[in-house]
Scaffold this motif. Structure first.
Motif, short mmCIF file in Angstrom:
data_model
loop_
_atom_site.label_atom_id
_atom_site.label_comp_id
_atom_site.label_asym_id
_atom_site.label_seq_id
_atom_site.Cartn_x
_atom_site.Cartn_y
_atom_site.Cartn_z
N HIS A 17 0.61 -1.39 -0.03
CA HIS A 17 -0.07 0.20 -0.04
C HIS A 17 0.81 1.27 -0.08
O HIS A 17 0.45 2.56 -0.47
CB HIS A 17 -0.80 0.10 1.10
CG HIS A 17 -2.27 -0.92 1.01
ND1 HIS A 17 -2.12 -2.05 1.89
CD2 HIS A 17 -3.11 -0.97 0.37
CE1 HIS A 17 -3.06 -2.73 1.80
NE2 HIS A 17 -3.92 -2.10 0.91
N ALA A 18 2.18 1.32 0.56
CA ALA A 18 3.09 2.47 0.74
C ALA A 18 3.22 2.57 -0.73
O ALA A 18 3.41 3.82 -1.14
CB ALA A 18 4.09 2.18 1.49
N GLY A 232 2.75 -1.65 -11.47
CA GLY A 232 3.18 -3.05 -10.83
C GLY A 232 3.09 -2.97 -9.20
O GLY A 232 2.87 -2.12 -8.57
N LEU A 233 3.00 -4.23 -8.80
CA LEU A 233 2.98 -4.56 -7.43
C LEU A 233 4.32 -4.74 -6.77
O LEU A 233 5.17 -5.50 -7.34
CB LEU A 233 1.96 -5.75 -7.10
CG LEU A 233 0.54 -5.44 -7.76
CD1 LEU A 233 -0.29 -6.73 -7.46
CD2 LEU A 233 -0.35 -4.57 -7.24
N VAL A 234 4.24 -4.73 -5.37
CA VAL A 234 5.67 -4.97 -4.70
C VAL A 234 5.24 -6.61 -4.56
O VAL A 234 4.30 -6.96 -3.85
CB VAL A 234 5.46 -4.34 -3.35
CG1 VAL A 234 6.84 -4.70 -2.53
CG2 VAL A 234 5.54 -2.61 -3.72
N MET A 235 6.37 -7.32 -4.85
CA MET A 235 6.34 -8.72 -4.79
C MET A 235 6.94 -9.15 -3.32
O MET A 235 7.95 -8.51 -2.95
CB MET A 235 7.08 -9.37 -5.62
CG MET A 235 6.09 -9.19 -7.02
SD MET A 235 4.54 -9.88 -7.15
CE MET A 235 3.80 -9.13 -8.39
N GLY A 258 10.08 1.34 15.10
CA GLY A 258 11.36 2.28 14.91
C GLY A 258 11.87 2.31 13.66
O GLY A 258 12.86 2.97 13.46
N MET A 259 11.41 1.70 12.67
CA MET A 259 11.91 1.96 11.33
C MET A 259 11.48 3.11 10.61
O MET A 259 10.70 3.93 11.16
CB MET A 259 11.05 0.81 10.20
CG MET A 259 11.51 -0.69 10.35
SD MET A 259 10.94 -1.80 9.13
CE MET A 259 11.82 -1.02 7.73
N TRP A 265 10.59 3.00 1.76
CA TRP A 265 10.93 3.47 0.20
C TRP A 265 11.90 2.47 -0.38
O TRP A 265 11.99 2.02 -1.61
CB TRP A 265 11.11 5.01 0.16
CG TRP A 265 10.01 5.74 0.90
CD1 TRP A 265 10.11 6.83 1.53
CD2 TRP A 265 8.51 5.56 0.55
NE1 TRP A 265 8.83 7.26 1.89
CE2 TRP A 265 7.99 6.53 1.35
CE3 TRP A 265 7.72 4.69 -0.32
CZ2 TRP A 265 6.53 6.84 1.05
CZ3 TRP A 265 6.56 5.02 -0.34
CH2 TRP A 265 5.76 5.96 0.36
N ALA A 266 12.81 2.50 0.41
CA ALA A 266 14.06 1.44 -0.28
C ALA A 266 13.84 0.29 -0.57
O ALA A 266 14.23 -0.37 -1.68
CB ALA A 266 15.17 1.45 0.77
N SER A 267 12.79 -0.41 0.07
CA SER A 267 12.52 -1.50 -0.50
C SER A 267 11.27 -1.67 -1.38
O SER A 267 11.06 -2.58 -2.25
CB SER A 267 11.88 -2.66 0.58
OG SER A 267 12.18 -2.25 1.77
#
Ligand code: GLU
Length: 271
Positions: A17-18, A232-235, A258-259, A265-267
């Motif tokens: 969703h992010a 596209g979707l995050v897999m 605490g992330m 965003w990096a992932s």
């Protein structure tokens, strides 16, 4: 450009969703447009207010801003029911008493001619407690050649525009008013995109198939057809859509551990 991010509060938002929120909010920022937040909570059997609150918290944490007040679809159920009236009067929807399992079997069978004949019960005699389904056969009659030219524009990730032709018949006679809630996702989403002046619908490619039905509804109801972009979707690590992957991290868990948003965003934004 006016676009929207329209999650359903049936659970906590996950990392996918992010990405979806980023696509919509970032496109609006790039075009000096606006991205609305809409809460798609018509399904009172599955949506919960604490999930809605978590959506606001997650999106704020990720750094997004949106105009207030936010549209909560649950507060507009009557508006969605009103949309069904012209469709009823024109004979484009019909009451159906079949169970969910029978509906799924019918959709799999897609024996439309037989199906419509079977279910077209005298109206209004048997409508109490019925679902309402869109009759593909009646839509075809109503729109004539227009039914074979349900065109819309799909924008690709590089901004290129392509004309697509929707083929709603492949889904059979979809439900437009569920027995339990009296409305449906298809009705609420197309109504609100029209009402809110959405020019670009930006959403995950898992929703691309729904576009065929939405474009048909827009033509039937005389509403403009927005430009669509299905990203596209995050897999997950196993290559499955993240929401369905074995490990399904919520944004709430990420922020509480605490992330930082940068780590998200990096992932989720790596190609
Ligand atoms: N509410 C839908 C969902 O959470 C998305 C709505 C849409 O973009 O069409 O999957």
């Amino acid at each position: 450009m006016i676009t929207r991010f329209a999650p359903s509060p049936t659970g906590y938002l996950h990392w996918g969703h992010a990405r979806a929120a980023f696509e919509a909010f970032n496109a609006a920022r790039r075009e000096s447009g606006q991205c609305l937040l809409r809460i798609e909570d018509i399904d009172h059997t599955r949506c919960r207010p604490h999930f809605t609150d978590a959506i606001y918290q997650d999106l704020t944490w990720l750094g997004f801003h949106w105009p207030k007040p936010v549209r909560l679809q649950s507060q507009h159920i009557n508006a969605y029911k009103d949309i069904l009236m012209p469709l009823k009067i024109q004979g484009l929807i019909y009451p159906c008493h079949k169970t969910r399992a029978e509906v799924a079997a019918d959709n799999a069978r897609r024996d439309l001619a037989h199906y419509v004949k079977d279910l077209n019960e005298p109206y209004p005699k048997h409508t109490a407690g019925a679902a309402w389904r869109l009759s593909i056969a009646a839509c075809r009659d109503h729109l004539g050649e227009g039914f074979d030219n349900l065109n819309y524009i799909e924008q690709d990730k590089d901004g290129g525009l392509k004309t697509c032709t929707a083929n709603p018949a492949q889904f059979g006679d979809v439900i437009l008013a569920r027995k339990d809630i009296g409305v449906s996702y298809h009705i609420a989403v197309t109504h609100d995109d029209y009402l809110q002046g959405i020019t670009h619908v930006i959403r995950g490619e898992d929703l691309k198939a729904q576009t065929d039905i939405h474009v048909l509804l827009q033509k039937l109801l005389g509403w403009p057809v927005p430009i669509y972009h299905h990203h596209g979707l995050v897999m997950g690590a196993d290559g499955k859509k993240l929401a369905k992957a074995h490990h399904d991290p919520s944004l709430k868990a990420a922020r509480e551990s605490g992330m930082t948003p940068e780590q998200i965003w990096a992932s989720v934004l790596t190609p």
